[in-house]
Design an enzyme around this catalytic site. Structure first.
Site, PDB file in Angstrom:
ATOM      1  N   ARG A   1       0.636  -1.186   0.091  1.00  0.00           N
ATOM      2  CA  ARG A   1       0.080  -0.184   0.080  1.00  0.00           C
ATOM      3  C   ARG A   1       1.007   1.362  -0.136  1.00  0.00           C
ATOM      4  NH1 ARG A   1      -1.094   2.288   5.205  1.00  0.00           N
ATOM      5  NH2 ARG A   1      -3.351   2.685   4.718  1.00  0.00           N
TER       6      ARG A   1
ATOM      7  N   TRP B   1      11.596   8.941   5.969  1.00  0.00           N
ATOM      8  CA  TRP B   1      12.533   8.233   6.754  1.00  0.00           C
ATOM      9  C   TRP B   1      12.905   6.782   6.519  1.00  0.00           C
ATOM     10  CZ3 TRP B   1      12.230   6.133  12.581  1.00  0.00           C
ATOM     11  CH2 TRP B   1      11.192   5.378  12.752  1.00  0.00           C
TER      12      TRP B   1
ATOM     13  N   ASN C   1       6.278  14.027   4.335  1.00  0.00           N
ATOM     14  CA  ASN C   1       6.222  12.586   4.882  1.00  0.00           C
ATOM     15  C   ASN C   1       6.395  11.208   3.670  1.00  0.00           C
ATOM     16  OD1 ASN C   1       3.542  11.044   7.016  1.00  0.00           O
ATOM     17  ND2 ASN C   1       4.698   9.977   5.688  1.00  0.00           N
TER      18      ASN C   1
ATOM     19  N   SER D   1       6.125  16.248   7.832  1.00  0.00           N
ATOM     20  CA  SER D   1       7.392  15.812   7.355  1.00  0.00           C
ATOM     21  C   SER D   1       7.168  14.392   8.134  1.00  0.00           C
ATOM     22  CB  SER D   1       8.490  16.611   7.560  1.00  0.00           C
ATOM     23  OG  SER D   1       9.647  16.205   7.153  1.00  0.00           O
TER      24      SER D   1
ATOM     25  N   PRO E   1      -6.464  12.260   4.890  1.00  0.00           N
ATOM     26  CA  PRO E   1      -7.263  11.774   3.897  1.00  0.00           C
ATOM     27  C   PRO E   1      -7.080  10.168   3.697  1.00  0.00           C
ATOM     28  CG  PRO E   1      -6.160  13.909   3.215  1.00  0.00           C
ATOM     29  CD  PRO E   1      -5.808  13.471   4.591  1.00  0.00           C
ATOM     30  N   GLU E   2      -5.800   9.713   3.960  1.00  0.00           N
ATOM     31  CA  GLU E   2      -5.300   8.442   3.435  1.00  0.00           C
ATOM     32  C   GLU E   2      -5.893   7.623   4.751  1.00  0.00           C
ATOM     33  OE1 GLU E   2      -3.485  10.672   4.883  1.00  0.00           O
ATOM     34  OE2 GLU E   2      -2.018   9.667   6.045  1.00  0.00           O
TER      35      GLU E   2
ATOM     36  N   ASP F   1       3.426   5.941  13.940  1.00  0.00           N
ATOM     37  CA  ASP F   1       1.983   6.172  14.202  1.00  0.00           C
ATOM     38  C   ASP F   1       1.236   4.601  14.073  1.00  0.00           C
ATOM     39  OD1 ASP F   1       3.467   6.186  11.445  1.00  0.00           O
ATOM     40  OD2 ASP F   1       1.578   6.431  10.410  1.00  0.00           O
TER      41      ASP F   1
ATOM     42  N   GLU G   1       7.210  -5.549   6.800  1.00  0.00           N
ATOM     43  CA  GLU G   1       7.573  -4.064   7.204  1.00  0.00           C
ATOM     44  C   GLU G   1       8.087  -4.298   8.679  1.00  0.00           C
ATOM     45  OE1 GLU G   1       4.477  -1.101   7.861  1.00  0.00           O
ATOM     46  OE2 GLU G   1       3.374  -2.930   8.336  1.00  0.00           O
TER      47      GLU G   1
ATOM     48  N   GLU H   1      -3.651   0.521  11.960  1.00  0.00           N
ATOM     49  CA  GLU H   1      -4.781   0.589  11.270  1.00  0.00           C
ATOM     50  C   GLU H   1      -4.666  -0.158   9.901  1.00  0.00           C
ATOM     51  OE1 GLU H   1      -3.628   5.093   9.624  1.00  0.00           O
ATOM     52  OE2 GLU H   1      -4.852   4.984  11.321  1.00  0.00           O
TER      53      GLU H   1
END
Ligand SMILES: OC[C@H]1O[C@H](O[C@H]2O[C@H](CO)[C@@H](O)[C@H](O)[C@H]2O)[C@H](O)[C@@H](O)[C@@H]1O
Length: 589
Positions: A153, A160, A197, A207, A275-276, A309, A544, A559
């Site tokens: 995705r 980073w 970001n 960022s 938005p995402e 996050d 990941e 999420e």
């Protein structure tokens, strides 16, 4: 929000299409909220917005959804139709010298597969993105180069993540690709004043951990004859430094001895649902009054800016996302990254013969280091703690828009007394000092990131203490380093182990932690390699994130589902394999 030219147009279109975004995301047209915002428009935005305005939406939920789905099919193009796969230059070249020398054939095969992943993850924008930028959310610099996506995705270049991808490319000899990745980021700073970001317009409000100077340093070490790199990078880094050190990101704290210190925090220029992750943010803010929801959305976007996050680091009550108060936290890792940025700018300036600039950045670095030592260093705990500013109060006002504390946060215990209003003032241009703050009690792996950034001299008593405290922290588990001890169901908490953090801890312990640090570094490196290899062997996947308790198991929570690809996972594995080789260890020291 800072935007110019192409991106202004793209953002204007985003607001034109905001009513559609709201309806479509609320109707859950796609299982992943990010899909919709990555889909290009099939026609000019005004035409799409007009078509949407004339649409009659039935009240019945199912019928409404069907109408919206049909609208998407007519007016939008499939996700990823803005990208095309491209083979990086030198991908076909023979593997670098160290790789064929891996003696274990299975590991050699794995390393070779990881090396080939750069080709699998390499993308460039289609000509239509340049021709009709207003139909796309893909964000490009003036002279875009091919880039590497993390995977799945995450179909755009991230800030980073790129450090570990870039270092992985460099150990594979993919110099042109690495140069392009850095050039894209410099190009974005040249236009926007910071690295967003990720390369999508909806990421322009924030960022991510500021690691560009480290990428420039890594590339410079690999291409010492490139006389243009530092000349281009230095002005961009100066702009980036100012973005991070002035209000609202820059804050001034007054310690109990009366001394003032300038530090930085995460602060996104955004007070709407991301938005995402639109549906998710709307649901997190359910029940809040409009001003409270707006303030919470800023806190959530600011947490996304941190790269963590989400994590208990940002949660006032330690567990619930609606207690998110990121802008009240002055993070140890962020300030360590900025310390390193200041040292790098000083070194680059000195190499370019700009002695005055070099001296001024050496001073910046020393001041930040002194602030971190005075306020963040926990002598008894042997680690650098985040600072938590006292809560601003109970509601959002205009002051909240300037970067004050979040509405939903519980007040931090007032160990050091002061007024809550001082927190608000910290965000203002006048920079009144905040006097009410305390060290966070959260045990997170980020508390040792300053070791990686060189915030204490190599082999110093503090560095050795940090290694000992890491060993005793409870974070070092059977199959990896957990990022925190708190089980919140968020992805940047227990029991997840994230490749970039592991890599930073390994390198921090190795470079600064003396003999004990080197031993621990080697063992953590082998542990990471063992789990990444085992995951690949069992499932063919490069996750990941991992589960720190079980070798080869994927991480979870958060999420979205744990994804495969993956830029920093592969980069960290290649870097550690090249440095430490394959020497499976039985247990950690
Ligand atoms: O879509 C939700 C969020 O996803 C991103 O965050 C996560 O993936 C990034 C790419 O690998 C990584 O840099 C970050 O550390 C992860 O937590 C994105 O960066 C967020 O802004 C976004 O809201």
């Amino acid at each position: 929000m800072q935007a110019t030219g192409q991106s202004t147009l793209q953002l204007q279109n985003a607001s034109l299409l905001a009513p559609f975004l709201h309806e479509a995301q609320t109707a859950r047209l796609f299982p992943d909220s990010k899909t919709l915002v990555d889909m290009p428009l099939a026609a000019p935005p005004k035409e799409v917005a007009a078509a949407y305005a004339s649409l009659r939406l039935p009240d019945n939920e199912e019928q409404r959804r069907a109408v919206l789905q049909q609208f998407c099919r007519s007016w939008m193009l499939p996700v990823e139709s803005d990208l095309r796969a491209v083979l990086p230059q030198s991908a076909a070249a023979p593997p670098p010298g160290w790789l064929p020398h891996i003696s274990d054939p299975g590991i050699r095969q794995w390393a070779e597969a990881l090396r080939r992943m750069w080709g699998v993850l390499c993308r460039e924008a289609t000509p239509d993105v340049l021709l009709h930028p207003d139909r796309h959310t893909l964000l490009l610099p003036a002279r875009p180069c091919p880039f590497v996506i993390p995977g799945a995705r995450f179909r755009e270049q991230y800030y980073w993540d790129s450090l570990w991808s870039l270092r992985g490319m460099l150990v594979c000899g993919l110099v042109e690709l690495a140069q392009g990745v850095v050039s894209n980021m410099l190009g974005l700073v040249e236009v926007h004043g910071f690295v967003p970001n990720g390369m999508r317009t909806y990421y322009l409000n924030r960022s991510q951990p500021p690691l560009l100077s480290q990428m420039v340093a890594a590339l410079h070490a690999a291409t010492p004859d490139d006389s243009q790199l530092l000349l281009r990078a230095l002005p961009a880094l100066l702009r980036e430094h100012s973005y991070w050190s002035t209000a609202p990101k820059g804050v001034v704290l007054r310690a109990s001895d009366g001394q003032t210190h300038q530090l930085s925090r995460y602060w996104a220029d955004w007070s709407q649902p991301r938005p995402e992750s639109y549906r998710e943010d709307v649901s997190t803010a359910a029940g809040l009054p409009p001003a409270g929801a707006a303030a919470l959305w800023r806190e959530l976007a600011s947490a996304a800016e941190s790269g963590w996050d989400f994590s208990s680091r940002w949660l006032a009550d330690g567990v619930s996302l609606n207690s998110c108060r990121t802008t009240q936290v002055v993070p140890a890792d962020l300030n360590a990254f900025l310390y390193q940025m200041e040292c790098n700018i000083a070194a680059f300036a000195s190499e370019l013969g700009q002695a005055e600039l070099a001296a001024s950045f050496e001073e910046h670095a020393q001041r930040r280091l002194a602030a971190m030592q005075a306020l963040m260093w926990d002598v008894a705990g042997g680690q650098w703690r985040d600072l938590v500013l006292a809560a601003h109060g109970d509601t959002q006002t205009d002051a909240a828009a300037e970067g004050t504390a979040v509405a939903t946060g519980a007040a931090a215990p007032a160990e050091i007394t002061a007024t809550a209003a001082a927190t608000a003032a910290a965000a203002n241009e006048t920079c009144s000092a905040v006097t009410s703050f305390q060290q966070s009690t959260v045990v997170a792996a980020s508390n040792w990131v300053p070791l990686y950034c060189g915030c204490t001299p190599a082999g110093s008593p503090d560095a050795e203490l940090a290694v000992t405290s890491l060993q005793a922290s409870g974070l070092l588990q059977a199959a990896g380093v957990a990022v925190s001890l708190n089980d919140t169901g968020q992805q940047w908490d227990w029991p997840n182990a994230w490749p970039p953090i592991t890599c930073m801890l390994v390198e921090g312990c190795e470079a600064y932690g003396g003999m004990a640090g080197s031993k621990l570094a080697a063992a953590l490196a082998q542990q990471y390699l063992a789990t990444a290899h085992s995951a690949w062997g069992q499932s063919g996947r490069n996750y990941e994130k991992f589960d720190s308790r079980r070798q080869g198991a994927a991480g979870g929570g958060g999420e979205y589902e744990c994804v495969d690809g993956f830029g920093w996972t592969n980069g960290a594995a290649l870097v550690l394999l090249q440095r430490y080789g394959w020497r499976p260890a039985k247990e950690l020291p």
